[in-house]
Design a protein around this motif. Structure first.
Motif, PDB file in Angstrom:
ATOM      1  N   ASP A  38      -3.636   0.513  -1.991  1.00 44.45           N
ATOM      2  CA  ASP A  38      -4.398   1.272  -3.814  1.00 44.45           C
ATOM      3  C   ASP A  38      -6.193   1.243  -3.006  1.00 44.45           C
ATOM      4  O   ASP A  38      -6.154   0.678  -1.908  1.00 44.45           O
ATOM      5  N   VAL A  39      -6.937   1.482  -4.014  1.00 44.61           N
ATOM      6  CA  VAL A  39      -7.942   1.224  -4.121  1.00 44.61           C
ATOM      7  C   VAL A  39      -8.631   0.049  -3.470  1.00 44.61           C
ATOM      8  O   VAL A  39      -8.354  -0.192  -4.599  1.00 44.61           O
ATOM      9  N   GLY A  40      -9.758   0.417  -2.715  1.00 42.63           N
ATOM     10  CA  GLY A  40     -10.264  -1.559  -2.722  1.00 42.63           C
ATOM     11  C   GLY A  40      -9.479  -1.906  -1.869  1.00 42.63           C
ATOM     12  O   GLY A  40      -9.872  -3.596  -1.803  1.00 42.63           O
ATOM     13  N   SER A  41      -7.880  -2.044  -1.624  1.00 36.92           N
ATOM     14  CA  SER A  41      -7.400  -2.911  -0.339  1.00 36.92           C
ATOM     15  C   SER A  41      -8.293  -3.175   0.492  1.00 36.92           C
ATOM     16  O   SER A  41      -7.660  -3.879   1.074  1.00 36.92           O
ATOM     17  N   GLY A  42      -8.882  -2.362   0.827  1.00 35.25           N
ATOM     18  CA  GLY A  42      -9.665  -3.273   2.305  1.00 35.25           C
ATOM     19  C   GLY A  42      -8.793  -1.740   3.627  1.00 35.25           C
ATOM     20  O   GLY A  42      -8.858  -3.302   4.743  1.00 35.25           O
ATOM     21  N   LYS A  43      -9.425  -0.526   3.311  1.00 35.35           N
ATOM     22  CA  LYS A  43      -8.294  -0.200   4.469  1.00 35.35           C
ATOM     23  C   LYS A  43      -9.205   0.917   5.562  1.00 35.35           C
ATOM     24  O   LYS A  43      -8.582   0.054   6.783  1.00 35.35           O
ATOM     25  N   THR A  44     -10.863   0.087   5.338  1.00 38.23           N
ATOM     26  CA  THR A  44     -11.472   0.341   6.439  1.00 38.23           C
ATOM     27  C   THR A  44     -11.930  -0.744   7.534  1.00 38.23           C
ATOM     28  O   THR A  44     -11.822  -0.841   8.200  1.00 38.23           O
ATOM     29  N   VAL A  45     -11.927  -1.603   7.027  1.00 38.97           N
ATOM     30  CA  VAL A  45     -12.037  -2.835   8.356  1.00 38.97           C
ATOM     31  C   VAL A  45     -10.829  -2.119   8.580  1.00 38.97           C
ATOM     32  O   VAL A  45     -10.700  -3.086   9.968  1.00 38.97           O
ATOM     33  N   VAL A  46      -9.895  -2.157   8.019  1.00 42.44           N
ATOM     34  CA  VAL A  46      -7.860  -2.135   9.271  1.00 42.44           C
ATOM     35  C   VAL A  46      -7.840  -0.962  10.110  1.00 42.44           C
ATOM     36  O   VAL A  46      -7.707  -1.188  11.923  1.00 42.44           O
TER      37      VAL A  46
END
Ligand code: ADP
Ligand code: MG
Length: 920
Positions: free
Chosen positions: A498-506
């Motif tokens: 979901d939005v804001g779940s922190g995908k960028t870090v992954v």
């Protein structure tokens, strides 16, 4: 020219006719089915003057004579009619009439060609069946009811369409009428199996015009032929017809009788009845009343604004009616029951216990009866239809044989069998889809990929610098990615969160793992703005990191607007391995962009990327040791596809069924829920005390920031930019004049937009007025207000994304959706957003509102060709099909042992998709 056999026939010769005598002559002139004509001349006052006109086939010649075909039937009838009157039989007439009367009875039922509508516009001679018999009311009623026959006065017989041949044969047998052998031949020929190769794909090549039922209904006046009407409706082949399954069925044994309707007021129910009368269309009140009766009571059905229905319904037609029962009390009198605008279909004379009702089309003028009668013929003439589904699969799920399924779905013996038949056809579609996906999965697994060897040096340093620990979901996702990329086969994984779940870090961690092992990574975003933001974020986060050989990490950006000079440098460095991570848009896919050792690709917001782009990326893989030229000698890079649009379970199994899926099902801690409200009014920038502007003032006073998203303009970036610009100017001059405003849209140049974004990030801008360019990726935790103007124009997923720009910090956030909703669906969408911030729940709501077909978007359009199955309602069956696919492909990954099934999959997907399937 006619030869007069019998002296001077009155009316042609000019001699006065005696008043008291009927003159009968016979002349050599064909009339109707007979070769000779009987001319009966009667004086104006003679009692037979009108009576003779009642004889079969009589026509008035306008000069004092009735003309009758000289047939056995006329001769007998004339003999009876003339008995007791003075008759003058002119030369030869006596013999001719006697011979005709004594001739052996011709067949009662013959095939003839007639002019169906004498003098009618566009009348074309066509084949019909002529039925003749001595009239009795019982026979007359039967011939109408059983054979849908009409009286043809030219012929002096009843005529039925050739498509009714079976009914005519049955009628003739019942009443001991003599059949012409041609009629029997016609019946036999009609049942000849259709010519095709015995596969369902063969049926796709059989046009519906092969069906007598369809061919028989030619164009009449303004009504196009049934074949043309079906084509307009999208039914061109017999396969189309068979897969157009009934919407519902009416069970004769349990339909509600009209007499009992009083107990069902307010309910939507099904009825079977016969039309008693069809009123005139009332132009003032714009309504049409039709009286129906089912033998227990009569009912008035009212249709509004549909003048064409006058032509559609005929007294005597049996109809199925589906609609809401209403009680209406006229000013004087007691309440009457009625139905308004129900679905009312002529069902023809269908004596079956279960009556199918099809999705028909008033526009194309295709009725349930048209569809049913054609489907019945198709089913009867199916012949041997092969069933490639393995017997054990059929047994495991109690699936019906395929040919039987077509039969039962169109002509069911019971409601239960109809449902099982439908399930079988739906299963076939879902299985084909799953097999296509499975073949692709297996093909991917067989490709040569990169075996990455992450060392943990870069990721460790990155994690150490991160101001927060990873969430459990992020840890799990990274463990899965790591296992995947260490394998020698390419990863093909979807990361949904979901939005804001922190995908960028992954994403960053995955890219670093690739770089650690000596490979390059690419990160792609669908828009220039998003790619820029990601690039900025990566540069910040990776600052100070260095590779094992001591060289600092190099992260570059490549976009469509990158200056030629920079581009040339970047492309060169990339090819030499001087760049570790390249961030960009579609520009990365251009042919001259070559990587030295591309090992991993992360694609953000996958739903905007097509299969073609994915294939292009793969072609950029690292060369295999000793590999050949272009493509052939390359290893396929690992691929991580990220999406913030939550994917309903059905879609994960279908549209994205070729991908492994990881879900980030946990938000980072400390998030505050977003309070969402829909204000169904326009928010005028001039009205300083509108709720939204008040809220923005209040939050900015507390040090927070806000977004205002301008109304969506089609998909036109230029118009959207104009809308945002004028909103920006109006707010700056009106409600928000006292605040610091910024403007971003897709038509600005990169530097200007970046400067504004940066200023907003630093808190130097209070309110950012924007188009949907801020939909994804923007990350300013201090922003706590989101106002969306004209929110009803956006879809659920999009609004959820936009809303996700707030609620990223430790303060309570607000989202105001403004503007009126134009439809019930948009009301439902806005209410859903008001009630939930759970993206998964919202995606299910979206699916409910838009239907299963909407899942596909532009992805793999070949698979959206589901006619019977419904991805949402049939979820359990989707799962079954998936499980069976795994079994089928286990040990037989190209389905070589099941050629029939394999061929069906390829044919169902079409050439295009099949080719893509082979490529991707
Ligand atoms: P999205 O999945 O929508 O792309 P982002 O990757 O943009 O989400 O992350 C949203 C915000 O959450 C960012 O500010 C990011 O720094 C922060 N974040 C990511 N992971 C964590 C974590 N484990 N703990 C706290 N905050 C995190
Ligand atoms: Mg993101």
């Amino acid at each position: 020219t006619s030869t007069v056999l019998s002296g001077t026939a009155a009316g042609t010769g000019g001699q006065p006719v005696p008043l008291s005598t009927v003159e009968v002559a016979v002349r050599e002139q064909p009339l109707g089915p007979a070769q000779r004509t009987v001319v009966c001349t009667v004086g104006a006052a003679h009692p037979l003057r009108t009576a003779l006109g009642e004889l079969p086939g009589a026509t008035w010649d306008g000069q004092g004579s009735w003309l009758l075909p000289l047939t056995r039937r006329t001769a007998l009838a004339l003999r009876r009619a003339l008995t007791g009157h003075r008759v003058q039989l002119l030369g030869g007439a006596r013999e001719a009439l006697r011979a005709a009367a004594d001739s052996p009875a011709p067949p009662d039922v013959t095939v003839v060609a007639v002019d169906p509508a004498p003098g009618g516009e566009g009348a074309v001679a066509e084949q019909v069946i002529a039925i003749r018999f001595e009239h009795t009311p019982a026979l007359q009623a039967d011939v109408k009811r059983l054979c849908a026959a009409r009286w043809n006065s030219t012929e002096g017989c009843w005529v039925a369409g050739v498509d009714k041949v079976d009914d005519v044969v049955r009628f003739a047998a019942r009443h001991e009428l003599v059949l012409d052998p041609a009629v029997e031949a016609l019946a036999a020929q009609r049942d000849a199996p259709l010519r095709y190769d015995g596969t369902v794909d063969g049926l796709r090549g059989v046009p519906v015009t092969e069906l007598h039922t369809v061919r028989a209904r030619k164009a009449r006046g303004k009504t196009p032929s049934l074949a043309d009407r079906l084509a307009e409706f999208g039914v061109e082949s017999v396969y189309d017809l068979l897969m157009h399954v009934p919407l519902r069925y009416l069970d004769r044994s349990s339909v509600i009788p009209v007499r009992a309707l009083r107990e069902h007021v307010g309910e939507t129910i099904g009825l079977l009845a016969r039309i008693d009368s069809v009123g005139q269309y009332d132009r003032t009140k714009r309504l049409l009343r039709v009286q129906v009766n089912d033998g227990t009571a009569a009912l008035t059905v009212t249709f509004f604004n549909s003048p064409w229905l006058v032509r559609r319904y005929r007294p005597g037609d049996e109809v199925s009616i589906y609609g809401k029962v209403e009680a209406y009390t006229p000013r004087s009198g007691r309440p009457v029951l009625q139905m308004t605008n129900p679905l009312m279909d002529p069902i023809g004379d269908n004596p079956a216990p279960i009556v199918p009702v099809y999705n028909q089309s008033a526009k194309s003028n295709v009725t349930t009866w048209d569809l049913h009668s054609a489907a019945m013929e198709a089913v009867r003439r199916l012949g041997e239809l092969s069933d490639p589904l393995p017997g054990e699969v059929r047994e495991r799920h109690e699936l019906m044989d395929r040919a039987e399924a077509y039969r039962q779905v169109h002509h069911p013996d019971s409601l239960e069998l109809a449902a099982r038949a439908r399930d079988r056809l739906a299963f076939d579609e879902l299985l084909r889809m799953q097999i296509a996906l499975g073949l692709r999965r297996h093909a991917t697994a067989a490709e040569t990929g990169v075996s990455h060897a992450p060392t943990g040096e870069l990721t460790g340093a990155f994690l150490a610098a991160l101001p927060f620990p990873l969430t459990g979901a992020q840890e799990r996702a990274l463990a899965e990615v790591r296992t995947d990329i260490e394998r020698p086969h390419p990863m093909h994984r979807l990361l949904q969160g979901d939005v804001g779940s922190g995908k960028t870090v992954v994403a960053v961690m995955s890219l670093l793992m690739a770089v650690e092992g000596g490979y390059q990574g690419a990160l792609m975003a669908p828009t220039e703005i998003l790619a820029t933001q990601l690039h900025t974020e990566l540069v910040e986060r990776l600052e100070g990191l260095a590779r094992a050989d001591g060289r600092p990490l190099v992260v570059e950006f490549l976009g469509s607007k990158t200056r030629v000079k920079d581009r040339r440098r970047i492309v060169a460095e990339l090819a030499e391995g001087g760049i570790d991570v390249l961030v960009g848009t579609h520009a990365l896919l251009v042919e001259d962009v070559e990587f030295a050792r591309l090992g991993l690709v992360v694609v953000d917001e996958q739903h905007r990327f097509g299969v073609e782009q994915r294939a292009a990326l793969r072609a950029k893989g690292a060369p295999l040791p000793g590999g050949g030229p272009e493509g052939a000698g390359r290893s396929v890079p690992d691929m991580l596809i990220m999406t913030a649009t939550p994917i309903p379970r059905t879609a994960a199994l279908t549209v994205f069924g070729d991908l492994a899926v990881t879900v980030l099902d946990e938000l980072p801690p400390g998030r505050t829920p977003i309070a969402t409200r829909w204000i169904p009014e326009e928010m005028s920038p001039a009205d300083e005390h509108a709720e939204a502007w008040d809220l923005i003032h209040e939050q900015v006073a507390q040090g927070r920031q806000a977004y205002v998203v301008a109304s969506l303009v089609e998909d036109n970036e230029k118009l959207a930019a104009q809308a945002a610009t004028s909103l920006f100017e109006e707010l700056g001059a009106g409600a928000l004049a006292d605040l610091r405003l910024g403007l971003v849209h897709g038509k600005q140049d990169r530097a200007e937009r970046e400067a504004t974004m940066a200023a907003f990030k630093r808190g130097e801008v209070d309110v950012l007025v924007a188009t949907t360019v801020i939909e994804v990726g923007v990350n300013v935790p201090n922003a706590t207000v989101m106002v969306v103007v004209d929110a009803a124009r956006f879809g659920i997923a999009q609004l959820h994304q936009i809303r996700g720009r707030v609620g990223r910090g430790r303060w309570a956030s607000h989202c105001l959706l403004t503007g009126r909703a134009s439809s019930a669906d948009s009301v439902a969408r806005l209410q859903a957003l008001q009630e939930s911030t759970d993206g998964f729940h919202l995606s299910e709501v979206d699916l409910d509102l838009r239907g299963g077909g909407s899942l596909f978007g532009n992805r793999q359009s070949g698979q959206s060709d589901l006619r019977v199955a419904d991805l949402k309602a049939d979820l359990p069956m989707v799962q079954t099909a998936r499980a069976e696919t795994d079994l089928l492909l286990d040990g037989d990954p190209t389905l070589a042992r099941r050629p029939g099934l394999r061929a069906e999959v390829h044919n169902a997907l079409g050439e295009d998709a099949a080719e893509r399937l082979a490529r991707s």
